[in-house]
Design a protein around this motif. Structure first.
Motif, PDB file in Angstrom:
ATOM      1  N   SER A 199      69.697  17.673  55.678  1.00  0.00           N
ATOM      2  CA  SER A 199      71.079  18.043  55.361  1.00  0.00           C
ATOM      3  C   SER A 199      72.017  17.696  56.515  1.00  0.00           C
ATOM      4  O   SER A 199      73.130  17.189  56.302  1.00  0.00           O
ATOM      5  CB  SER A 199      71.168  19.540  55.044  1.00  0.00           C
ATOM      6  N   ILE A 200      71.561  17.962  57.748  1.00  0.00           N
ATOM      7  CA  ILE A 200      72.397  17.652  58.911  1.00  0.00           C
ATOM      8  C   ILE A 200      72.613  16.148  59.036  1.00  0.00           C
ATOM      9  O   ILE A 200      73.735  15.677  59.287  1.00  0.00           O
ATOM     10  CB  ILE A 200      71.746  18.213  60.189  1.00  0.00           C
ATOM     11  N   VAL A 201      71.535  15.370  58.847  1.00  0.00           N
ATOM     12  CA  VAL A 201      71.656  13.909  58.934  1.00  0.00           C
ATOM     13  C   VAL A 201      72.597  13.378  57.861  1.00  0.00           C
ATOM     14  O   VAL A 201      73.474  12.544  58.134  1.00  0.00           O
ATOM     15  CB  VAL A 201      70.267  13.256  58.814  1.00  0.00           C
ATOM     16  N   ASN A 202      72.443  13.875  56.633  1.00  0.00           N
ATOM     17  CA  ASN A 202      73.306  13.416  55.547  1.00  0.00           C
ATOM     18  C   ASN A 202      74.763  13.793  55.796  1.00  0.00           C
ATOM     19  O   ASN A 202      75.684  13.007  55.518  1.00  0.00           O
ATOM     20  CB  ASN A 202      72.833  14.009  54.219  1.00  0.00           C
ATOM     21  N   LYS A 203      74.981  14.997  56.336  1.00  0.00           N
ATOM     22  CA  LYS A 203      76.352  15.434  56.606  1.00  0.00           C
ATOM     23  C   LYS A 203      76.989  14.577  57.690  1.00  0.00           C
ATOM     24  O   LYS A 203      78.152  14.173  57.582  1.00  0.00           O
ATOM     25  CB  LYS A 203      76.357  16.904  57.019  1.00  0.00           C
ATOM     26  N   GLU A 237      77.876  11.236  56.280  1.00  0.00           N
ATOM     27  CA  GLU A 237      79.056  11.323  55.422  1.00  0.00           C
ATOM     28  C   GLU A 237      80.326  11.410  56.258  1.00  0.00           C
ATOM     29  O   GLU A 237      81.340  10.767  55.939  1.00  0.00           O
ATOM     30  CB  GLU A 237      78.948  12.548  54.515  1.00  0.00           C
ATOM     31  N   VAL A 238      80.283  12.187  57.346  1.00  0.00           N
ATOM     32  CA  VAL A 238      81.445  12.287  58.232  1.00  0.00           C
ATOM     33  C   VAL A 238      81.734  10.941  58.874  1.00  0.00           C
ATOM     34  O   VAL A 238      82.896  10.514  58.964  1.00  0.00           O
ATOM     35  CB  VAL A 238      81.199  13.367  59.310  1.00  0.00           C
ATOM     36  N   GLN A 239      80.685  10.233  59.315  1.00  0.00           N
ATOM     37  CA  GLN A 239      80.871   8.915  59.917  1.00  0.00           C
ATOM     38  C   GLN A 239      81.417   7.917  58.906  1.00  0.00           C
ATOM     39  O   GLN A 239      82.273   7.081  59.244  1.00  0.00           O
ATOM     40  CB  GLN A 239      79.538   8.415  60.479  1.00  0.00           C
ATOM     41  N   ARG A 240      80.955   8.016  57.655  1.00  0.00           N
ATOM     42  CA  ARG A 240      81.455   7.104  56.622  1.00  0.00           C
ATOM     43  C   ARG A 240      82.940   7.330  56.372  1.00  0.00           C
ATOM     44  O   ARG A 240      83.716   6.375  56.225  1.00  0.00           O
ATOM     45  CB  ARG A 240      80.675   7.309  55.327  1.00  0.00           C
ATOM     46  N   ARG A 241      83.355   8.580  56.344  1.00  0.00           N
ATOM     47  CA  ARG A 241      84.777   8.874  56.134  1.00  0.00           C
ATOM     48  C   ARG A 241      85.617   8.383  57.292  1.00  0.00           C
ATOM     49  O   ARG A 241      86.727   7.870  57.094  1.00  0.00           O
ATOM     50  CB  ARG A 241      84.959  10.377  55.936  1.00  0.00           C
ATOM     51  N   ARG A 242      85.107   8.522  58.512  1.00  0.00           N
ATOM     52  CA  ARG A 242      85.838   8.016  59.665  1.00  0.00           C
ATOM     53  C   ARG A 242      85.979   6.496  59.601  1.00  0.00           C
ATOM     54  O   ARG A 242      87.048   5.955  59.904  1.00  0.00           O
ATOM     55  CB  ARG A 242      85.112   8.425  60.951  1.00  0.00           C
ATOM     56  N   ASP A 243      84.920   5.821  59.230  1.00  0.00           N
ATOM     57  CA  ASP A 243      84.970   4.365  59.110  1.00  0.00           C
ATOM     58  C   ASP A 243      85.980   3.945  58.042  1.00  0.00           C
ATOM     59  O   ASP A 243      86.707   2.953  58.222  1.00  0.00           O
ATOM     60  CB  ASP A 243      83.584   3.812  58.772  1.00  0.00           C
ATOM     61  N   GLU A 244      86.021   4.680  56.928  1.00  0.00           N
ATOM     62  CA  GLU A 244      86.990   4.358  55.880  1.00  0.00           C
ATOM     63  C   GLU A 244      88.421   4.565  56.367  1.00  0.00           C
ATOM     64  O   GLU A 244      89.313   3.756  56.062  1.00  0.00           O
ATOM     65  CB  GLU A 244      86.719   5.219  54.641  1.00  0.00           C
ATOM     66  N   GLN A 245      88.628   5.649  57.128  1.00  0.00           N
ATOM     67  CA  GLN A 245      89.979   5.891  57.654  1.00  0.00           C
ATOM     68  C   GLN A 245      90.400   4.804  58.636  1.00  0.00           C
ATOM     69  O   GLN A 245      91.531   4.348  58.631  1.00  0.00           O
ATOM     70  CB  GLN A 245      90.022   7.276  58.333  1.00  0.00           C
TER      71      GLN A 245
END
Length: 272
Positions: free
Chosen positions: A252-256, A259-267
């Motif tokens: 769960s921690i790895v997936n979270k 997901e946070v890194q993916r959102r940062r990359d998108e931003q």
């Protein structure tokens, strides 16, 4: 009316979770019981964990179970991911319906039938029952669960990312490892955890396919429970619960974080 339904919902949830998790909590608590009687509290003690590690039979069964779970989950994850890619990306090929049915058949097949059919197969080909047969059996029934999890993620995958990478000159293999794999990795990790947990928990199929020197922990616990539950069994089950819980939390921690890194990359991409 809303308050009444709210109280009803809360009560239902509390009772449901209590029904599911209260026995597990009691098992963990009584694993620290001083008394030999598992239903009578005799004070806090960790001596049964020491007795567990001195129990050669339980430790050997635990080692066999962990090895089977690690190997079968890893192989099943690879095969299940490949099956999911085949069913998702290649929608038209001869025998697709048969292939799909063979992949997902273990999901609805009773474990007794699966175990018996695998036993007959191993006997027919002359393969002695033992560690290898248990591992093959666990790969067979856990692969389909991985395929379901990964396929559900691939169905919502944006193929335009792969097309953009290949338009920029990336070959298909490089596109998969650098674009597709990072996106579906949380599903692959979830599938691995599911396969690992199912292997740890399996009793029926392992009973059909195991042999001398390949007794798994669920089989060992079941054979001892028929003679009476001992605190050592509570300690062994508590350790298994801890291993599974730690794995779920880590995943769960790895997936979270991904997901946070993916959102940062998108931003960052949007700002650029």
């Amino acid at each position: 009316m809303n308050a009444t339904w709210s109280r009803f919902n809360i009560t239902s949830i509390v009772l449901g979770f209590a029904f599911l998790y209260l026995p597990i909590v009691l098992l963990v608590i009584f694993s620290f019981n001083e008394s030999k009687l598992v239903t009578v509290w005799g004070g806090f003690s960790t001596k049964w964990y020491g007795e567990l590690f001195n129990n050669v039979g339980l430790m050997n069964a635990t080692w066999v179970t962990l090895r089977v779970a690690l190997i079968s989950a890893s192989v099943a994850t690879v095969l299940g991911t490949l099956a999911a890619l085949t069913l998702t990306r290649y929608t038209r090929f001869r025998g697709r319906l048969l292939f799909s049915g063979m992949v997902f058949a273990p999901l609805v097949m009773p474990e007794v039938i699966t175990g018996l059919s695998l036993l007959l197969l191993f006997v027919a080909i002359g393969l002695d029952r033992g560690f290898v047969t248990v591992t093959l059996a666990h790969i067979t029934f856990s692969m389909c669960f991985v395929a379901v999890v990964v396929q559900s993620r691939l169905l919502s995958f944006d193929r335009s990312l792969e097309e953009a990478a290949m338009d920029l000159g990336a070959p298909p293999v490089k596109t998969f490892f650098q674009i597709t794999l990072p996106v579906i990795l949380p599903a692959i990790i979830s599938g691995w955890m599911l396969a690992f947990t199912l292997s740890l928990d399996d009793l029926v199929i392992a009973s059909f396919t195991s042999g001398p020197g390949a007794t798994t922990l669920p089989m060992k616990i079941y054979s001892q429970v028929r003679l009476g539950v001992t605190p050592e069994i509570n300690a062994a089950c508590t350790i298994l619960i801890g291993i599974v819980t730690a794995g779920v939390v880590a995943a769960s921690i790895v997936n979270k974080r991904r997901e946070v890194q993916r959102r940062r990359d998108e931003q960052v991409a949007q700002r650029g």
